[in-house]
Design an enzyme around this catalytic site. Structure first.
Site, PDB file in Angstrom:
ATOM      1  N   GLU A 126       0.845  -1.216   0.000  1.00 14.12           N
ATOM      2  CA  GLU A 126       0.000   0.000   0.000  1.00 14.12           C
ATOM      3  C   GLU A 126       0.874   1.258   0.000  1.00 14.12           C
ATOM      4  OE1 GLU A 126      -4.089  -0.556   2.394  1.00 14.12           O
ATOM      5  OE2 GLU A 126      -2.349  -1.503   3.338  1.00 14.12           O
ATOM      6  N   PHE A 127       1.955   1.158   0.778  1.00 13.99           N
ATOM      7  CA  PHE A 127       2.890   2.290   0.858  1.00 13.99           C
ATOM      8  C   PHE A 127       3.502   2.564  -0.524  1.00 13.99           C
ATOM      9  CE2 PHE A 127       7.108   4.132   1.942  1.00 13.99           C
ATOM     10  CZ  PHE A 127       6.714   5.167   2.772  1.00 13.99           C
TER      11      PHE A 127
ATOM     12  N   LYS B 299      33.381 -11.967  12.507  1.00 15.14           N
ATOM     13  CA  LYS B 299      33.678 -10.540  12.671  1.00 15.14           C
ATOM     14  C   LYS B 299      33.250  -9.837  11.390  1.00 15.14           C
ATOM     15  CE  LYS B 299      37.158  -7.302  14.232  1.00 15.14           C
ATOM     16  NZ  LYS B 299      37.151  -6.307  13.182  1.00 15.14           N
TER      17      LYS B 299
HETATM   18  S1  IVH Z   1      32.814  -7.635  19.897  1.00  6.62           S
HETATM   19  C1  IVH Z   1      35.610  -4.347  21.222  1.00  6.62           C
HETATM   20  N1  IVH Z   1      31.805  -8.937  17.915  1.00  6.62           N
HETATM   21  O1  IVH Z   1      34.858  -5.134  15.390  1.00  6.62           O
HETATM   22  C2  IVH Z   1      34.397  -4.727  21.910  1.00  6.62           C
HETATM   23  N2  IVH Z   1      32.868  -6.874  17.414  1.00  6.62           N
HETATM   24  O2  IVH Z   1      37.582  -4.462  16.241  1.00  6.62           O
HETATM   25  C3  IVH Z   1      33.854  -6.026  21.526  1.00  6.62           C
HETATM   26  N3  IVH Z   1      32.816  -6.280  15.062  1.00  6.62           N
HETATM   27  O3  IVH Z   1      34.095  -2.209  17.123  1.00  6.62           O
HETATM   28  C4  IVH Z   1      33.557  -6.127  20.105  1.00  6.62           C
HETATM   29  N4  IVH Z   1      31.728  -8.039  14.355  1.00  6.62           N
HETATM   30  O4  IVH Z   1      32.561  -2.899  15.243  1.00  6.62           O
HETATM   31  C5  IVH Z   1      32.468  -7.835  18.274  1.00  6.62           C
HETATM   32  N5  IVH Z   1      30.854 -10.256  16.288  1.00  6.62           N
HETATM   33  C6  IVH Z   1      31.504  -9.144  16.633  1.00  6.62           C
HETATM   34  C7  IVH Z   1      31.879  -8.172  15.691  1.00  6.62           C
HETATM   35  C8  IVH Z   1      32.579  -7.040  16.137  1.00  6.62           C
HETATM   36  C9  IVH Z   1      32.297  -6.914  13.995  1.00  6.62           C
HETATM   37  C10 IVH Z   1      33.522  -4.989  15.026  1.00  6.62           C
HETATM   38  C11 IVH Z   1      32.955  -3.987  15.988  1.00  6.62           C
HETATM   39  C12 IVH Z   1      34.074  -3.585  16.868  1.00  6.62           C
HETATM   40  C13 IVH Z   1      35.263  -3.987  16.059  1.00  6.62           C
HETATM   41  C14 IVH Z   1      36.426  -4.280  16.968  1.00  6.62           C
END
Ligand code: IVH
Length: 676
Positions: free
Chosen positions: A37-38, A118
């Site tokens: 709708e939007f 990560k």
């Molecule tokens: S835990 C540092 N878990 O990585 C405090 N970080 O290098 C704990 N990041 O600033 C971070 N995936 O932006 C954590 N599964 C994940 C992550 C993650 C990406 C990034 C996050 C952090 C940076 C640290």
């Protein structure tokens, strides 16, 4: 004849409607019409505009997402956003597990680690009060973030409201924002890689621009939570998943080195098939109680580590070898290579580390080499393909002089009795190449953090003789800057403001900023804790007082002979001393404060001797500090308590303490106080 007034009225109604639903959807997360709708409403407006060009000027169709934020307000994080330390192989992971165990005084081979990909994106933090999203910040410098709430709200999968009864009244969710690889393909002309695209989009001044790029996110952690209701990382993620946050499905608990390694291999194998970039796995101590005990160093938590995937490699040719001079005088050879794409980024420089490395690998100009790029660091030269070497190639002769023309030295390590692999220019500020690097360090995020005074501006201002040494930053002639290309009223006002703001600085940042070798952020903090005020720290500038002070410093936990010698050498140099004084006199340097942590040891000065049964020295120190105490490294009349561990305490210290009538606390009493 078309009735323009009627069309305009219909059109305006539809626009009002669109604004209303847009707000309900993006700001309030409470859409009352369906997505189709939007879309239908948007289409009707679009058709009306197409058929009636006179409407064009009024169009608000670009308006998708919440209202634009004109500038980003800086807001202090409730809890700093740290970075992670890295591991690159099994040995590093073994070290990590050992360190965790040592800190906790455990021998737990079955320590549960929670592992998550990560995500290579942009970090953000979302703050919910009573379940309602009230704030969204970028990481910024980790302590102060930027208010990007409106932009974050355009990401439809981020809950704007948590519809659950069991949420803490304050809940801060840390997450990584990314753009999917497939979505990136559609817009890749404008950006180097998905991470840049996500960053660019999140930092748009207008959230309407952010909403044009399909951003996604994974929640991975928490900041401030009140009341704290989570017990483990795995449970935390499970709970927030139930509250409609997106969490990464590849996360799980692992125990022991074999499982750590297997998980890493498994995810590395499927990595390219994922729709988001990941550059490693994060391993976190699962138990939040243990996480709390482990705490952080100044940059990163002790309870987590990023185990990186091996870097991408490529082959190319060395066209030239040049040298660069770092802020510590280190002479780093850099290979200028035939540009080659490694992991989506065009590389034309690669580090050769140092003279010994070139010698060992016999690297020569003209060689075909393998280079490797990992994360954001400068690519490295891994190996040379000797079979492709031309017969007339000549050995590379490493220059013995710095770019400034002065001779260089390899330091002799007192402890290993070996020469350092790195050649250094030892002229400090008297070498213009070092001086420029020192200035870049001073203005960097971790030091004075001056927005608008980046590396390029420092180079420019240096060439123009505007800034030759740190104190010049605070004497800038803005009328001269005004005449330069690219500097308008606004950028000058912003620069002035940033410089003025940086003029008030903490003692620890000041110590870190002046760039003494071996005094990184952590050591600067320890020194600031010892000296407390700039007045006391300034005593180091005086040779006699310095010698006396340095004797006390050796006893400080974390400071060793290397640091003490480095401090001595730094201030032996007259230019360093003058520059430090000139800078100091331009600043308002705040006394070191343990942020007045209220706790069992508020304002108490504590010293430890001997080891404890249930906690390492490092943990004891952290506990004392987290409870408002200050840990000293030597016995003095200022001391309130000497805490004596049962394993090998130093008798001399106990005797000294007794003489000075300092209260002695034995291990069992210490534990009792902590438990009380
Ligand atoms: S835990 C540092 N878990 O990585 C405090 N970080 O290098 C704990 N990041 O600033 C971070 N995936 O932006 C954590 N599964 C994940 C992550 C993650 C990406 C990034 C996050 C952090 C940076 C640290």
């Amino acid at each position: 004849m078309v009735d323009k007034t009627k069309i305009l009225s219909v059109y305006k109604k539809k626009i009002q409607n669109l604004i209303k639903h847009n707000k309900l959807y993006f700001n309030d997360d409470l859409p009352i019409i369906s997505d189709s709708e939007f879309d239908k409403l948007k289409n009707e407006i679009f058709e009306l505009e197409k058929k009636n060009p006179f409407l064009k000027k009024d169009s608000t169709l670009n308006l998708v997402g919440a209202s634009p934020s004109n500038k980003f307000k800086k807001i202090n994080h409730l809890i700093p956003m740290l970075s992670l330390s890295n591991a690159f192989d099994k040995n590093d992971m073994e070290d990590f597990v050992k360190k965790v165990n040592n800190f906790l005084n455990l021998k737990n081979e079955n320590l549960e680690l929670f592992t998550e990909p990560k995500i290579d994106g942009i970090s953000a933090t979302l703050i919910y009060e009573e379940g309602k999203l009230i704030r969204g910040l970028s990481r910024g410098d980790g302590v102060v973030g930027e208010d990007i709430l409106e932009n974050l709200k355009t990401i439809s999968s981020i809950p704007k409201k948590i519809n659950a009864k069991d949420t803490p009244s304050l809940l801060e969710i840390r997450c990584e924002i990314y753009i999917g690889k497939k979505d990136f393909l559609k817009i890749k002309e404008n950006f180097a890689n998905p991470r840049n695209a996500a960053g660019g989009s999140l930092r748009q001044k207008k959230s309407t621009e952010t909403s044009k790029i399909p951003l996604k996110y994974f929640a991975y952690g928490f900041g401030a939570v009140r009341p704290m209701i989570f017990k483990t990382q795995s449970e935390f993620l499970k709970r927030i998943k139930a509250w409609n946050f997106l969490t990464n499905p590849l996360s799980e608990i692992v125990i022991g080195l074999d499982e750590i390694e297997n998980k890493h291999k498994k995810i590395d194998y499927i990595r390219s098939s994922l729709d988001y970039d990941i550059d490693g796995l994060v391993y976190k101590v699962n138990d939040l109680n243990l996480q709390k005990r482990l705490g952080n160093t100044s940059n990163s938590p002790r309870w987590a580590i990023a185990y990186k995937f091996s870097a991408e490699k490529a082959h190319t040719k060395i066209n030239d070898i040049i040298i660069q001079v770092g802020r510590t005088g280190a002479i780093t050879p850099v290979a200028k290579v035939e540009p080659v794409t490694v992991g989506g980024v065009v590389v034309s420089n690669a580090t050769l580390h140092n003279e010994d490395e070139i010698e060992r690998k016999d690297i020569r100009i003209g060689d075909i080499i393998t280079i490797q790029r990992a994360g954001d660091v400068i690519p490295q030269v891994l190996s040379v393909d000797i079979s492709k070497r031309k017969k007339n190639s000549k050995k590379y002769l490493f220059p013995k002089n710095c770019l400034c023309g002065d001779s260089t030295k390899k330091e002799l390590s007192k402890s290993t009795k070996k020469h350092d692999a790195v050649r250094r220019c030892i002229k400090g500020y008297d070498c213009k190449f070092i001086a420029k690097e020192k200035l870049k360090h001073i203005v960097s995020k971790e030091a004075f953090n001056i927005d608008g005074l980046g590396k390029k501006v420092i180079e420019q201002f240096w060439d123009l003789n505007f800034i030759k040494e740190p104190s010049d930053i605070f004497k800038l002639d803005y009328n001269k800057i005004k005449t330069l290309d690219g500097w308008g009223e606004l950028s000058i006002t912003n620069l002035k403001r940033a410089i003025n703001k940086s003029q008030t600085i903490s003692l620890e940042k000041f110590i870190f900023s002046i760039g003494i070798r071996h005094i990184g952020q952590e050591n600067a903090k320890i020194l600031a804790g010892f000296f407390v005020s700039i007045k006391e720290f300034s005593k180091l500038l005086d040779l006699k007082k310095r010698k006396k002070l340095l004797l006390n410093l050796v006893d400080l936990d974390g400071i060793g002979q290397t640091q003490v010698e480095s401090l001595h050498n730094f201030f032996l140099n007259d230019t360093n001393t003058r520059i430090t004084k000139d800078l100091r006199d331009k600043l308002n340097i705040k006394n070191f404060s343990t942020q007045n942590v209220a706790g069992k040891f508020s304002n108490k000065k504590i010293m430890f001797t001997g080891g404890f049964q249930n906690m390492s020295r490092s943990e004891a120190k952290a506990v004392a500090e987290n409870n408002g105490g200050k840990v000293l490294g030597s016995i003095s009349s200022k001391l309130d308590f000497l805490v004596v561990g049962s394993s090998k305490p130093t008798k001399k210290k106990i005797d000294q303490a007794k003489k000075l009538n300092i209260k002695i606390i034995l291990e069992r009493e210490w534990i009792k106080i902590l438990d009380s």
